[in-house]
Design a protein around this motif. Structure first.
Motif, PDB file in Angstrom:
ATOM      1  N   GLU A   1      -2.785  -3.434  -8.024  1.00  0.00           N
ATOM      2  CA  GLU A   1      -4.113  -3.357  -7.412  1.00  0.00           C
ATOM      3  C   GLU A   1      -4.311  -4.585  -6.529  1.00  0.00           C
ATOM      4  O   GLU A   1      -3.992  -5.703  -6.924  1.00  0.00           O
ATOM      5  CB  GLU A   1      -5.193  -3.311  -8.494  1.00  0.00           C
ATOM      6  CG  GLU A   1      -6.594  -3.125  -7.932  1.00  0.00           C
ATOM      7  CD  GLU A   1      -7.656  -3.063  -9.014  1.00  0.00           C
ATOM      8  OE1 GLU A   1      -8.847  -3.213  -8.673  1.00  0.00           O
ATOM      9  OE2 GLU A   1      -7.292  -2.876 -10.192  1.00  0.00           O
TER      10      GLU A   1
ATOM     11  N   ASN B   1       0.830  -1.208   0.000  1.00  0.00           N
ATOM     12  CA  ASN B   1       0.000   0.000   0.000  1.00  0.00           C
ATOM     13  C   ASN B   1       0.866   1.262   0.000  1.00  0.00           C
ATOM     14  O   ASN B   1       0.527   2.251  -0.661  1.00  0.00           O
ATOM     15  CB  ASN B   1      -0.941  -0.001   1.209  1.00  0.00           C
ATOM     16  CG  ASN B   1      -2.122  -0.936   1.029  1.00  0.00           C
ATOM     17  OD1 ASN B   1      -2.577  -1.172  -0.084  1.00  0.00           O
ATOM     18  ND2 ASN B   1      -2.637  -1.467   2.133  1.00  0.00           N
TER      19      ASN B   1
ATOM     20  N   ASP C   1       4.667   9.772 -15.190  1.00  0.00           N
ATOM     21  CA  ASP C   1       4.932   8.574 -15.996  1.00  0.00           C
ATOM     22  C   ASP C   1       6.418   8.437 -16.285  1.00  0.00           C
ATOM     23  O   ASP C   1       6.957   7.318 -16.308  1.00  0.00           O
ATOM     24  CB  ASP C   1       4.155   8.655 -17.314  1.00  0.00           C
ATOM     25  CG  ASP C   1       2.658   8.508 -17.107  1.00  0.00           C
ATOM     26  OD1 ASP C   1       2.254   7.985 -16.042  1.00  0.00           O
ATOM     27  OD2 ASP C   1       1.892   8.926 -17.993  1.00  0.00           O
TER      28      ASP C   1
ATOM     29  N   SER D   1       1.705   6.865  -6.841  1.00  0.00           N
ATOM     30  CA  SER D   1       0.602   7.736  -7.279  1.00  0.00           C
ATOM     31  C   SER D   1       1.026   9.195  -7.397  1.00  0.00           C
ATOM     32  O   SER D   1       0.370   9.983  -8.081  1.00  0.00           O
ATOM     33  CB  SER D   1      -0.584   7.613  -6.310  1.00  0.00           C
ATOM     34  OG  SER D   1      -0.278   8.196  -5.048  1.00  0.00           O
ATOM     35  N   PHE D   2       2.136   9.577  -6.743  1.00  0.00           N
ATOM     36  CA  PHE D   2       2.628  10.954  -6.806  1.00  0.00           C
ATOM     37  C   PHE D   2       3.685  11.146  -7.907  1.00  0.00           C
ATOM     38  O   PHE D   2       4.142  12.259  -8.130  1.00  0.00           O
ATOM     39  CB  PHE D   2       3.242  11.364  -5.458  1.00  0.00           C
ATOM     40  CG  PHE D   2       2.231  11.519  -4.363  1.00  0.00           C
ATOM     41  CD1 PHE D   2       1.449  12.662  -4.262  1.00  0.00           C
ATOM     42  CD2 PHE D   2       2.040  10.509  -3.429  1.00  0.00           C
ATOM     43  CE1 PHE D   2       0.509  12.806  -3.252  1.00  0.00           C
ATOM     44  CE2 PHE D   2       1.109  10.644  -2.413  1.00  0.00           C
ATOM     45  CZ  PHE D   2       0.341  11.792  -2.320  1.00  0.00           C
TER      46      PHE D   2
ATOM     47  N   LYS E   1       8.101   7.047 -13.230  1.00  0.00           N
ATOM     48  CA  LYS E   1       7.771   5.632 -13.044  1.00  0.00           C
ATOM     49  C   LYS E   1       8.600   4.741 -13.954  1.00  0.00           C
ATOM     50  O   LYS E   1       8.927   3.606 -13.601  1.00  0.00           O
ATOM     51  CB  LYS E   1       6.277   5.405 -13.305  1.00  0.00           C
ATOM     52  CG  LYS E   1       5.359   6.014 -12.263  1.00  0.00           C
ATOM     53  CD  LYS E   1       3.896   5.798 -12.636  1.00  0.00           C
ATOM     54  CE  LYS E   1       2.974   6.479 -11.633  1.00  0.00           C
ATOM     55  NZ  LYS E   1       1.545   6.335 -12.015  1.00  0.00           N
TER      56      LYS E   1
ATOM     57  N   ASN F   1       2.261   1.683  -3.564  1.00  0.00           N
ATOM     58  CA  ASN F   1       1.215   2.205  -4.449  1.00  0.00           C
ATOM     59  C   ASN F   1       0.969   3.683  -4.195  1.00  0.00           C
ATOM     60  O   ASN F   1       0.780   4.471  -5.141  1.00  0.00           O
ATOM     61  CB  ASN F   1      -0.086   1.421  -4.256  1.00  0.00           C
ATOM     62  CG  ASN F   1      -0.031   0.025  -4.855  1.00  0.00           C
ATOM     63  OD1 ASN F   1       0.807  -0.268  -5.703  1.00  0.00           O
ATOM     64  ND2 ASN F   1      -0.913  -0.850  -4.405  1.00  0.00           N
ATOM     65  N   HIS F   2       0.952   4.063  -2.930  1.00  0.00           N
ATOM     66  CA  HIS F   2       0.720   5.467  -2.575  1.00  0.00           C
ATOM     67  C   HIS F   2       1.853   6.345  -3.094  1.00  0.00           C
ATOM     68  O   HIS F   2       1.608   7.433  -3.641  1.00  0.00           O
ATOM     69  CB  HIS F   2       0.593   5.590  -1.055  1.00  0.00           C
ATOM     70  CG  HIS F   2       0.285   6.978  -0.583  1.00  0.00           C
ATOM     71  ND1 HIS F   2      -0.916   7.595  -0.841  1.00  0.00           N
ATOM     72  CD2 HIS F   2       1.037   7.880   0.118  1.00  0.00           C
ATOM     73  CE1 HIS F   2      -0.915   8.807  -0.317  1.00  0.00           C
ATOM     74  NE2 HIS F   2       0.262   8.996   0.267  1.00  0.00           N
ATOM     75  N   THR F   3       3.089   5.882  -2.942  1.00  0.00           N
ATOM     76  CA  THR F   3       4.237   6.655  -3.426  1.00  0.00           C
ATOM     77  C   THR F   3       4.202   6.813  -4.941  1.00  0.00           C
ATOM     78  O   THR F   3       4.433   7.899  -5.489  1.00  0.00           O
ATOM     79  CB  THR F   3       5.557   5.970  -3.009  1.00  0.00           C
ATOM     80  OG1 THR F   3       5.609   5.877  -1.582  1.00  0.00           O
ATOM     81  CG2 THR F   3       6.760   6.751  -3.515  1.00  0.00           C
TER      82      THR F   3
ATOM     83  N   SER G   1       2.703  -0.213  -9.729  1.00  0.00           N
ATOM     84  CA  SER G   1       1.499  -0.203  -8.903  1.00  0.00           C
ATOM     85  C   SER G   1       0.747  -1.520  -9.071  1.00  0.00           C
ATOM     86  O   SER G   1       0.557  -1.998 -10.188  1.00  0.00           O
ATOM     87  CB  SER G   1       0.606   0.968  -9.309  1.00  0.00           C
ATOM     88  OG  SER G   1      -0.555   1.013  -8.504  1.00  0.00           O
TER      89      SER G   1
END
Length: 406
Positions: free
Chosen positions: A312, A289, A300, A296-297, A303, A292-294, A310
């Motif tokens: 799900e 989690n 592209d 999200s900031f 990443k 995923n949170h990191t 990420s």
């Protein structure tokens, strides 16, 4: 066309607690069938299991070509379980393993005849091998992988010999093995010996020898030293992961008694079992989690520069304490086993956590299956959302194939 994401299923350890998993899976399948999924369709591209979860995982993988039918067979096994299917529960069997083992702990220094051939475990799980051979169709697993009904199967064991945990995986597609600190992945033909090793609860069941990298290693329960139980599914290519636990992930603290008693051996063992089977999963979920949170900031472009991605995740875990449920069913165990467990305090309420892993009796497993069904239904909307994009991608893929064939 929307790219179809790979869905991973992660089944954790927990001995008899794994009955809960099949209840959850049964309700998930019912929900999907009501939403229009074909009953024979396997919803999971990658199936990973540890300990008793490895047995469930392999049994399901063997029926990837007709998933609901296979799941029904697994449920039937759990609904009709008796302890004698897993370990020797007769008086002679218990005396040869458990009583001898406990006596050795107490008086072994007086019994020189046992030093050359000491007992290996509290219980003799030789009946489990017969059960596995009867319920698994491993050639059918090979066919499912070849036909693309399943992408990969993975089971994890812990090596006492090398002090590491090993994930054995089987896949028709080329998947490079991974190596991390005290973790190793080995491509292998999954067999009964891998499941016996993965489900060998420490001290309770004996270690199983497995040949790994050209040498024999004695292996036990895969939950030991498994700090990242979700990672095999991710390494094998899962983009989404359904995780089914075998204990409450957010266990409320118990109020300490004013006049607390010194913990029994069973109470200490149960506490240790919870650390082995439950704590690592909760920590890994929290870690995923955070990742995923990191992510999200990040842009592209950012990443693209990191190996992280990420994932799900949907987690379903018991809404009730399984040791409390176990305390109501200890009487269903065979008398020799009850007497053995009573000697270490496992038949008391405070020692029921240990019994909850060994209660392979249908009165207990059926209640866990019912709880799993109920908990999954409580997550119905989340389940439909989790699988929704997968169904859309599948429909688009079918339409495209028809267009190409026209």
């Amino acid at each position: 066309m929307q790219k179809q994401k790979k869905i991973g299923l992660v089944l954790t350890g927990g001995g008899a607690r794994a009955a809960y998993q099949v209840g959850v899976l049964e309700s998930v399948s019912t929900i999907l069938c009501e939403a229009g999924w074909a009953s024979e369709r396997n919803p999971y591209d990658i199936i990973c299991g540890t300990s008793a979860g490895a047995i469930n995982a392999t049994a399901l993988a063997c029926h990837a070509d007709d998933f609901c039918s296979g799941l029904g067979k697994v449920v039937n096994v759990w609904e009709n379980f008796t302890a004698e299917q897993v370990y020797r529960s007769d008086s002679l069997g218990v005396l040869r393993s458990g009583a001898k083992w406990l006596s050795l702990l107490s008086f072994g220094w007086l019994m020189r005849q046992w030093r050359a051939n000491p007992p290996n475990s509290l219980l003799d799980n030789s009946p489990l091998a017969s059960l596995l051979n009867s319920m698994l169709n491993l050639p059918r697993l090979d066919a499912a992988l070849m036909d693309g009904k399943l992408h990969a199967l993975a089971v994890t064991a812990s090596s006492y010999t090398a002090g590491r945990h090993i994930t054995f995986y089987q896949s028709e597609a080329i998947v490079e093995p991974w190596i991390r600190t005290q973790r190793l992945a080995v491509r292998s033909q999954i067999g009964v010996e891998h499941l016996l090793a993965s489900s060998a609860i420490p001290l309770v069941f004996p270690a199983t020898p497995i040949f790994c990298e050209g040498r024999r290693e004695y292996c036990g329960d895969g939950s030991m030293r498994q700090m990242t139980p979700i990672s095999p599914a991710i390494h094998l290519g899962a983009d989404k992961v359904l995780v089914i636990g075998s204990g409450r992930l957010l266990e409320p603290a118990r109020d300490p008694l004013l006049n607390a008693q010194y913990p029994s051996l069973a109470q200490i063992a149960g506490h240790a079992m919870s650390s082995i089977f439950l704590d690592s999963l909760a920590g890994d979920i929290e870690r995923l989690n955070r990742i995923n949170h990191t992510l999200s900031f990040m842009t592209d472009e950012q990443k693209m520069k990191t190996p992280l991605r990420s994932i799900e995740m949907l987690t379903i875990a018991p809404s009730e304490r399984l040791d409390t449920i176990a305390s109501r069913h200890i009487g269903s165990l065979p008398r020799p086993v009850r007497m053995l467990l009573a000697g270490i305090g496992a038949t008391e309420v405070r020692g029921a956590a240990l019994a909850s892993y060994l209660l392979f009796e249908k009165s207990y497993t059926c209640e866990l299956i019912s709880l799993g069904r109920k908990d999954a239904l409580a997550h119905k909307n989340e389940i439909l959302k989790f699988f929704a994009s997968q169904e859309l991608a599948s429909v688009e893929h079918t339409v495209l194939e028809r267009v190409r064939g026209a």
